[in-house]
Design a protein around this motif. Structure first.
Motif, PDB file in Angstrom:
ATOM      1  N   VAL A 194      15.824 126.034  39.674  1.00 12.04           N
ATOM      2  CA  VAL A 194      15.784 125.940  38.214  1.00 12.04           C
ATOM      3  C   VAL A 194      14.798 126.965  37.664  1.00 12.04           C
ATOM      4  CG1 VAL A 194      15.230 124.457  36.245  1.00 12.04           C
ATOM      5  CG2 VAL A 194      16.386 123.497  38.255  1.00 12.04           C
ATOM      6  N   SER A 195      15.205 127.656  36.611  1.00 10.54           N
ATOM      7  CA  SER A 195      14.313 128.613  35.958  1.00 10.54           C
ATOM      8  C   SER A 195      13.521 127.893  34.871  1.00 10.54           C
ATOM      9  CB  SER A 195      15.121 129.755  35.340  1.00 10.54           C
ATOM     10  OG  SER A 195      14.258 130.688  34.722  1.00 10.54           O
ATOM     11  N   LYS A 196      12.207 128.070  34.911  1.00 11.10           N
ATOM     12  CA  LYS A 196      11.362 127.352  33.949  1.00 11.10           C
ATOM     13  C   LYS A 196      10.180 128.206  33.521  1.00 11.10           C
ATOM     14  CE  LYS A 196       8.726 123.088  33.189  1.00 11.10           C
ATOM     15  NZ  LYS A 196       9.386 122.780  31.896  1.00 11.10           N
ATOM     16  N   THR A 197       9.935 128.223  32.206  1.00 10.24           N
ATOM     17  CA  THR A 197       8.727 128.814  31.634  1.00 10.24           C
ATOM     18  C   THR A 197       8.023 127.717  30.857  1.00 10.24           C
ATOM     19  OG1 THR A 197       9.813 130.964  31.410  1.00 10.24           O
ATOM     20  CG2 THR A 197       7.803 130.609  30.130  1.00 10.24           C
ATOM     21  N   TRP A 198       6.768 127.463  31.189  1.00  7.90           N
ATOM     22  CA  TRP A 198       6.030 126.360  30.580  1.00  7.90           C
ATOM     23  C   TRP A 198       5.544 126.741  29.182  1.00  7.90           C
ATOM     24  CZ3 TRP A 198       4.911 121.677  33.265  1.00  7.90           C
ATOM     25  CH2 TRP A 198       5.400 121.643  34.571  1.00  7.90           C
ATOM     26  N   SER A 199       5.464 125.723  28.323  1.00 12.36           N
ATOM     27  CA  SER A 199       4.981 125.969  26.959  1.00 12.36           C
ATOM     28  C   SER A 199       3.460 125.896  26.860  1.00 12.36           C
ATOM     29  CB  SER A 199       5.606 124.965  25.982  1.00 12.36           C
ATOM     30  OG  SER A 199       5.196 123.631  26.287  1.00 12.36           O
ATOM     31  N   GLU A 200       2.814 125.365  27.897  1.00 11.46           N
ATOM     32  CA  GLU A 200       1.353 125.288  27.893  1.00 11.46           C
ATOM     33  C   GLU A 200       0.745 126.597  28.384  1.00 11.46           C
ATOM     34  OE1 GLU A 200       3.231 123.107  29.533  1.00 11.46           O
ATOM     35  OE2 GLU A 200       2.974 121.177  28.503  1.00 11.46           O
ATOM     36  N   VAL A 201      -0.284 127.065  27.682  1.00 12.27           N
ATOM     37  CA  VAL A 201      -0.988 128.290  28.050  1.00 12.27           C
ATOM     38  C   VAL A 201      -2.482 128.023  28.003  1.00 12.27           C
ATOM     39  CG1 VAL A 201      -1.404 130.712  27.483  1.00 12.27           C
ATOM     40  CG2 VAL A 201       0.857 129.709  27.067  1.00 12.27           C
ATOM     41  N   ALA A 202      -3.165 128.297  29.100  1.00  9.76           N
ATOM     42  CA  ALA A 202      -4.623 128.160  29.128  1.00  9.76           C
ATOM     43  C   ALA A 202      -5.249 129.405  28.514  1.00  9.76           C
ATOM     44  CB  ALA A 202      -5.110 127.980  30.562  1.00  9.76           C
ATOM     45  N   VAL A 203      -6.217 129.205  27.632  1.00  3.82           N
ATOM     46  CA  VAL A 203      -6.870 130.338  26.974  1.00  3.82           C
ATOM     47  C   VAL A 203      -8.372 130.307  27.270  1.00  3.82           C
ATOM     48  CG1 VAL A 203      -5.180 130.587  25.147  1.00  3.82           C
ATOM     49  CG2 VAL A 203      -7.094 129.014  24.822  1.00  3.82           C
ATOM     50  N   LYS A 204      -8.950 131.489  27.333  1.00  2.34           N
ATOM     51  CA  LYS A 204     -10.367 131.617  27.668  1.00  2.34           C
ATOM     52  C   LYS A 204     -10.986 132.745  26.848  1.00  2.34           C
ATOM     53  CE  LYS A 204     -13.368 132.702  31.658  1.00  2.34           C
ATOM     54  NZ  LYS A 204     -13.359 133.005  33.123  1.00  2.34           N
ATOM     55  N   ALA A 205     -12.181 132.503  26.349  1.00  6.45           N
ATOM     56  CA  ALA A 205     -12.909 133.540  25.610  1.00  6.45           C
ATOM     57  C   ALA A 205     -14.338 133.624  26.141  1.00  6.45           C
ATOM     58  CB  ALA A 205     -12.923 133.237  24.123  1.00  6.45           C
ATOM     59  N   GLU A 206     -14.805 134.829  26.329  1.00  5.28           N
ATOM     60  CA  GLU A 206     -16.180 135.073  26.730  1.00  5.28           C
ATOM     61  C   GLU A 206     -16.891 135.787  25.585  1.00  5.28           C
ATOM     62  OE1 GLU A 206     -16.401 136.475  31.029  1.00  5.28           O
ATOM     63  OE2 GLU A 206     -14.246 136.624  30.600  1.00  5.28           O
ATOM     64  N   VAL A 207     -17.988 135.193  25.123  1.00  5.35           N
ATOM     65  CA  VAL A 207     -18.664 135.681  23.927  1.00  5.35           C
ATOM     66  C   VAL A 207     -20.129 135.963  24.228  1.00  5.35           C
ATOM     67  CG1 VAL A 207     -19.308 135.126  21.545  1.00  5.35           C
ATOM     68  CG2 VAL A 207     -17.106 134.350  22.459  1.00  5.35           C
ATOM     69  N   LEU A 208     -20.600 137.101  23.769  1.00  2.00           N
ATOM     70  CA  LEU A 208     -22.009 137.483  23.933  1.00  2.00           C
ATOM     71  C   LEU A 208     -22.675 137.477  22.563  1.00  2.00           C
ATOM     72  CD1 LEU A 208     -24.290 138.560  25.803  1.00  2.00           C
ATOM     73  CD2 LEU A 208     -23.465 140.864  25.251  1.00  2.00           C
ATOM     74  N   LEU A 209     -23.876 136.871  22.516  1.00  2.00           N
ATOM     75  CA  LEU A 209     -24.643 136.868  21.282  1.00  2.00           C
ATOM     76  C   LEU A 209     -25.968 137.553  21.492  1.00  2.00           C
ATOM     77  CD1 LEU A 209     -23.265 133.676  21.488  1.00  2.00           C
ATOM     78  CD2 LEU A 209     -23.775 133.957  19.070  1.00  2.00           C
ATOM     79  N   GLU A 210     -26.611 137.966  20.418  1.00  2.00           N
ATOM     80  CA  GLU A 210     -27.935 138.555  20.488  1.00  2.00           C
ATOM     81  C   GLU A 210     -28.871 137.814  19.549  1.00  2.00           C
ATOM     82  OE1 GLU A 210     -27.792 142.607  19.290  1.00  2.00           O
ATOM     83  OE2 GLU A 210     -26.745 142.204  17.395  1.00  2.00           O
ATOM     84  N   LYS A 211     -30.164 137.827  19.906  1.00  2.00           N
ATOM     85  CA  LYS A 211     -31.189 137.193  19.077  1.00  2.00           C
ATOM     86  C   LYS A 211     -32.065 138.265  18.445  1.00  2.00           C
ATOM     87  CE  LYS A 211     -32.868 134.381  22.236  1.00  2.00           C
ATOM     88  NZ  LYS A 211     -33.731 133.328  22.829  1.00  2.00           N
ATOM     89  N   LYS A 212     -32.363 138.065  17.180  1.00  2.00           N
ATOM     90  CA  LYS A 212     -33.253 138.984  16.473  1.00  2.00           C
ATOM     91  C   LYS A 212     -34.299 138.195  15.710  1.00  2.00           C
ATOM     92  CE  LYS A 212     -29.954 142.780  15.880  1.00  2.00           C
ATOM     93  NZ  LYS A 212     -29.260 143.650  14.902  1.00  2.00           N
TER      94      LYS A 212
END
Length: 212
Positions: A194-212
């Motif tokens: 059976v051919s299947k493509t899932w509707s769920e997608v895992a997402v990831k973000a990497e964020v850098l911050l600075e302090k002043k």
């Protein structure tokens, strides 16, 4: 009489020292109140966004990234979460990159997945934080806006990683999922035939911050 004068002089001297101490304390308080607290802000060109989609009944992962993320609005705050709250961004879908050696996967995703949606030149979103230290993003895709709850961890003093799962049915994008599955029917066929493509997608973000 001398005794009374001595008492009066003592009171004057005591009052003078008290006034000096009060003035000194006030000056110290005023000085402390002018000390600025450190402020966090996002480093705009450092954000990384990646995803993992799934194919076949065995749910085999297919990973990718978007190589360009535009921070369209940012703020500052006394904490990282406060600084990120209200941050808006847009992601050009043309910056999709899955590191496919055959060079065929990215064009298929752009044509048969994003290409059948509405207004998909950009994926846009806004980062939201709550008082209980939870966070989420509102994502606009296919002309629809829906929310993705996020978990997060600090990977260093100023670096954070956010993870969430989007179900494409929340963006009325199941037709796009079916379109991609048809275009990749053989590649998305599992051991069950059976051919299947899932509707769920895992997402990831990497964020850098600075302090002043």
């Amino acid at each position: 009489m001398k005794k009374i004068a001595f008492i009066a002089l003592s009171l004057i001297v005591f009052a003078g020292y008290s006034c000096k101490d009060t003035k000194k304390e006030k000056e110290q308080t005023d000085t402390n109140s002018t000390v600025k607290t450190e402020q966090y802000s996002i480093v705009k060109d450092s954000t990384k966004v990646s995803f993992v989609a799934y194919k076949t009944i065995e749910k085999k992962p297919v990973g990718g990234t978007f190589t360009k993320i535009n921070i369209t609005k940012s703020t500052t705050g006394s904490t990282a979460m406060e600084a990120l709250n209200g941050t808006t961004f847009s992601i050009p879908v043309s910056s999709l990159f899955t590191n496919d050696a055959t060079g065929t996967r990215d064009p298929k995703l752009l044509e048969f997945f994003f290409g059948v949606m509405k207004d998909t030149e950009l994926i846009s979103g806004v980062f939201k934080t709550e008082a209980n230290n939870t966070c989420s993003i509102d994502i606009t895709l296919n002309g629809e806006t829906a929310n993705i709850p996020l978990t997060f961890e600090a990977t260093s003093d100023n670096s954070y990683t956010f993870n969430g799962v989007m179900d494409l049915k929340e963006w009325n994008a199941l037709d796009a999922v079916a379109s991609l599955n048809k275009a990749c029917e053989v590649l998305h066929t599992g051991a069950d035939g059976v051919s299947k493509t899932w509707s769920e997608v895992a997402v990831k973000a990497e964020v850098l911050l600075e302090k002043k």
